[in-house]
Design a protein around this motif. Structure first.
Motif, mmCIF file in Angstrom:
data_model
loop_
_atom_site.group_PDB
_atom_site.id
_atom_site.type_symbol
_atom_site.label_atom_id
_atom_site.label_comp_id
_atom_site.label_asym_id
_atom_site.label_seq_id
_atom_site.Cartn_x
_atom_site.Cartn_y
_atom_site.Cartn_z
ATOM 1 N N VAL A 7 -7.451 87.814 -24.425
ATOM 2 C CA VAL A 7 -7.967 88.655 -25.473
ATOM 3 C C VAL A 7 -9.143 89.074 -25.046
ATOM 4 C CG1 VAL A 7 -8.022 88.737 -27.954
ATOM 5 C CG2 VAL A 7 -6.487 87.310 -26.991
ATOM 6 N N ASN A 8 -9.115 90.291 -24.750
ATOM 7 C CA ASN A 8 -10.581 91.112 -24.758
ATOM 8 C C ASN A 8 -11.711 90.299 -24.027
ATOM 9 O OD1 ASN A 8 -10.005 93.366 -26.464
ATOM 10 N ND2 ASN A 8 -10.450 92.249 -28.369
ATOM 11 N N GLY A 9 -11.180 89.927 -22.637
ATOM 12 C CA GLY A 9 -12.090 89.383 -21.744
ATOM 13 C C GLY A 9 -12.079 87.909 -21.797
ATOM 14 N N GLU A 10 -11.579 87.208 -22.591
ATOM 15 C CA GLU A 10 -11.439 85.706 -22.739
ATOM 16 C C GLU A 10 -9.978 85.200 -22.424
ATOM 17 O OE1 GLU A 10 -14.301 83.805 -25.686
ATOM 18 O OE2 GLU A 10 -13.500 85.665 -26.684
ATOM 19 N N TYR A 11 -9.778 84.092 -21.630
ATOM 20 C CA TYR A 11 -8.637 83.404 -21.845
ATOM 21 C C TYR A 11 -8.685 82.314 -22.618
ATOM 22 C CZ TYR A 11 -8.345 85.792 -17.177
ATOM 23 O OH TYR A 11 -8.286 86.650 -16.287
ATOM 24 N N ARG A 68 -9.251 98.941 -12.912
ATOM 25 C CA ARG A 68 -8.066 98.525 -12.294
ATOM 26 C C ARG A 68 -8.274 97.124 -11.671
ATOM 27 N NH1 ARG A 68 -3.447 100.286 -9.820
ATOM 28 N NH2 ARG A 68 -2.322 98.426 -9.010
ATOM 29 N N ASP A 69 -9.236 96.895 -11.047
ATOM 30 C CA ASP A 69 -9.531 95.824 -10.238
ATOM 31 C C ASP A 69 -9.690 94.413 -11.324
ATOM 32 O OD1 ASP A 69 -9.644 96.535 -7.802
ATOM 33 O OD2 ASP A 69 -11.899 96.598 -7.837
ATOM 34 N N GLU A 70 -10.069 94.660 -12.255
ATOM 35 C CA GLU A 70 -10.344 93.477 -13.287
ATOM 36 C C GLU A 70 -8.556 93.364 -14.208
ATOM 37 O OE1 GLU A 70 -14.624 94.074 -15.281
ATOM 38 O OE2 GLU A 70 -13.061 95.598 -15.906
ATOM 39 N N LEU A 71 -7.822 94.285 -14.247
ATOM 40 C CA LEU A 71 -6.521 94.216 -14.503
ATOM 41 C C LEU A 71 -5.765 93.381 -13.634
ATOM 42 C CD1 LEU A 71 -5.416 97.630 -16.121
ATOM 43 C CD2 LEU A 71 -5.668 95.306 -17.246
ATOM 44 N N VAL A 73 -6.912 91.209 -11.592
ATOM 45 C CA VAL A 73 -7.496 89.739 -11.674
ATOM 46 C C VAL A 73 -6.840 89.341 -12.871
ATOM 47 C CG1 VAL A 73 -9.520 88.260 -12.234
ATOM 48 C CG2 VAL A 73 -9.811 90.110 -10.427
ATOM 49 N N MET A 74 -6.679 89.980 -14.095
ATOM 50 C CA MET A 74 -6.251 89.129 -15.177
ATOM 51 C C MET A 74 -4.799 88.725 -15.041
ATOM 52 S SD MET A 74 -5.343 91.004 -18.950
ATOM 53 C CE MET A 74 -3.968 91.836 -18.164
ATOM 54 N N HIS A 75 -4.079 89.832 -14.230
ATOM 55 C CA HIS A 75 -2.407 89.353 -14.135
ATOM 56 C C HIS A 75 -2.570 88.139 -13.154
ATOM 57 C CE1 HIS A 75 -1.555 93.299 -15.852
ATOM 58 N NE2 HIS A 75 -0.287 92.750 -15.945
ATOM 59 N N ALA A 76 -3.165 88.111 -12.110
ATOM 60 C CA ALA A 76 -3.119 86.874 -11.349
ATOM 61 C C ALA A 76 -3.565 85.656 -11.852
ATOM 62 C CB ALA A 76 -3.934 87.077 -9.841
ATOM 63 N N GLU A 77 -4.547 85.923 -12.877
ATOM 64 C CA GLU A 77 -5.152 84.600 -13.420
ATOM 65 C C GLU A 77 -4.072 84.029 -14.339
ATOM 66 O OE1 GLU A 77 -8.152 81.900 -13.800
ATOM 67 O OE2 GLU A 77 -7.992 83.187 -12.277
ATOM 68 N N THR A 112 -8.900 97.409 -27.269
ATOM 69 C CA THR A 112 -8.328 96.214 -27.166
ATOM 70 C C THR A 112 -7.573 95.958 -26.154
ATOM 71 O OG1 THR A 112 -8.558 96.198 -29.677
ATOM 72 C CG2 THR A 112 -7.206 94.336 -28.747
ATOM 73 N N LEU A 113 -7.578 94.886 -25.391
ATOM 74 C CA LEU A 113 -6.935 94.484 -24.318
ATOM 75 C C LEU A 113 -6.114 93.050 -24.632
ATOM 76 C CD1 LEU A 113 -5.353 94.683 -21.616
ATOM 77 C CD2 LEU A 113 -7.644 94.141 -20.690
ATOM 78 N N ILE A 114 -5.071 92.907 -24.674
ATOM 79 C CA ILE A 114 -4.378 91.548 -24.823
ATOM 80 C C ILE A 114 -3.332 91.519 -23.748
ATOM 81 C CG2 ILE A 114 -5.018 91.397 -27.230
ATOM 82 C CD1 ILE A 114 -1.267 91.445 -26.272
ATOM 83 N N ALA A 115 -2.979 90.101 -23.314
ATOM 84 C CA ALA A 115 -1.802 89.983 -22.406
ATOM 85 C C ALA A 115 -1.241 88.342 -22.497
ATOM 86 C CB ALA A 115 -2.237 90.343 -21.069
ATOM 87 N N PHE A 116 -0.148 88.393 -22.320
ATOM 88 C CA PHE A 116 0.291 87.012 -22.367
ATOM 89 C C PHE A 116 1.665 86.702 -21.449
ATOM 90 C CE2 PHE A 116 2.161 89.206 -25.797
ATOM 91 C CZ PHE A 116 3.489 88.929 -25.786
ATOM 92 N N THR A 117 1.865 85.629 -21.090
ATOM 93 C CA THR A 117 3.056 85.494 -20.261
ATOM 94 C C THR A 117 4.490 84.828 -21.088
ATOM 95 O OG1 THR A 117 2.525 82.995 -19.643
ATOM 96 C CG2 THR A 117 1.874 84.833 -18.095
ATOM 97 N N GLN A 118 5.361 85.151 -20.622
ATOM 98 C CA GLN A 118 6.790 84.549 -21.040
ATOM 99 C C GLN A 118 7.540 84.002 -19.894
ATOM 100 O OE1 GLN A 118 7.359 87.405 -25.022
ATOM 101 N NE2 GLN A 118 9.033 86.869 -23.924
ATOM 102 N N ALA A 119 7.843 82.692 -19.841
ATOM 103 C CA ALA A 119 8.622 82.098 -18.506
ATOM 104 C C ALA A 119 10.187 82.545 -19.080
ATOM 105 C CB ALA A 119 8.503 80.611 -18.652
ATOM 106 N N MET A 120 11.041 83.104 -17.975
ATOM 107 C CA MET A 120 12.410 83.081 -18.329
ATOM 108 C C MET A 120 13.159 83.262 -16.891
ATOM 109 S SD MET A 120 12.341 87.165 -19.388
ATOM 110 C CE MET A 120 11.379 86.696 -20.864
ATOM 111 N N SER A 121 14.342 83.113 -16.926
ATOM 112 C CA SER A 121 15.280 83.363 -15.852
ATOM 113 C C SER A 121 15.564 84.669 -15.614
ATOM 114 C CB SER A 121 16.532 82.375 -15.808
ATOM 115 O OG SER A 121 17.095 82.723 -14.847
#
Length: 281
Positions: A7-11, A68-71, A73-77, A112-121
């Protein structure tokens, strides 16, 4: 394991992920999003998703939230912190938080930039073996469906209608022609040829669609880009959809009518195999 979100630069732990009540994504659906698949801990079609994100932002005159580089990194992290081997990453960008006025905020407003993961098959999705059912429903959306906005009420209503009727997806229909699914692109197969609607403002340019078109061409599978009617779909030899979370998914029933004898056909099985071969390489 507690899921980590961005969320906005923070994990943060997901319980601590919060945004302002004045965020324009919440108040006006003034935002865009992307969903990227992850297989074996690696992103699938990621470059295409970032390219489409850039186009969506440009069309809405919205600033990039970071580089784009920060995005990247965010996905990888997020993959690393959530030990994600298979699933999706959802990311959303809004114009930011400001007093509620319809016109764009004056002065400096931080997106505002947010991101999250969802595990699924994804690879071994059992629906790919049996095929899924779809219904048709009126397309109630706005005229700029080529922009991947968070304005998803009409698709949500269509998806809910599908679930209530025992189906997994709804194909939206306008003037008798199928536009696309509530969260997917739509295809039929007739005499070995794949038919799907051409790109325009009326549908979203799917990243999985883009990859599949290339793979099909390389394999000699003919794809015809044109509108098709509900009647054509009901008379098709095969039908399927594509999306980032379902890849290439066979459809065996439309509005209660069996398609292709009610079994996934040879063309869609071949196309799914081609896509998975490249995605898991």
């Amino acid at each position: 394991m507690v899921r980590t979100v961005f969320v906005n630069g923070e994990y943060l732990p997901e319980s601590e992920g919060k945004i302002s009540i004045f965020d324009r994504g919440f108040l006006f659906a003034d935002g865009v999003y992307e969903v990227s698949a992850v297989i074996n801990g690696k992103l699938v079609d990621y470059a295409a998703h970032m390219e489409r994100l850039g186009r969506s932002l440009k069309e809405l005159r919205m600033a990039w939230p970071c580089t784009r580089d920060e995005l990247d990194v965010m996905h990888a992290e997020l993959i690393k912190r959530n030990a994600l081997t298979e699933g999706i990453i959802y990311m959303q960008v809004t114009r930011g938080a400001a007093d509620r006025t319809f016109n764009f905020p004056k002065g400096e407003v931080t997106p505002t930039l947010i991101a999250f993961t969802q595990a699924m098959s994804l690879v071994s999705n059992p629906n790919a073996v049996t095929g899924i059912k779809v219904i048709t429903t009126p397309d109630l959306r706005w005229a700029r469906r080529d922009i991947k906005t968070v304005m998803l009420l009409a698709p949500a209503l269509g998806k809910q209608e599908a679930y209530e009727k025992g189906a997994q997806e709804a194909w939206m229909v306008e003037d008798g022609f199928v536009t696309e699914g509530t969260s997917s692109n739509a295809y039929i197969v007739k005499d070995g040829k794949v038919i799907t609607r051409h790109l325009s403002n009326e549908i979203l340019a799917g990243c999985t669609r883009r990859a599949l078109m290339r793979l099909a061409k390389e394999e000699g599978v003919e794809i015809i880009e044109r509108k098709f009617t509900v009647e054509e779909a009901l008379a098709a030899d095969e039908a399927f959809l594509t999306s980032a979370s379902q890849f290439v998914m066979p459809i065996v029933e439309i509005d209660g009518k069996r398609i292709g004898g009610g079994q996934p056909g040879p063309v869609v099985r071949k196309l799914r195999e081609l896509f998975l071969k490249e995605a898991t390489a």
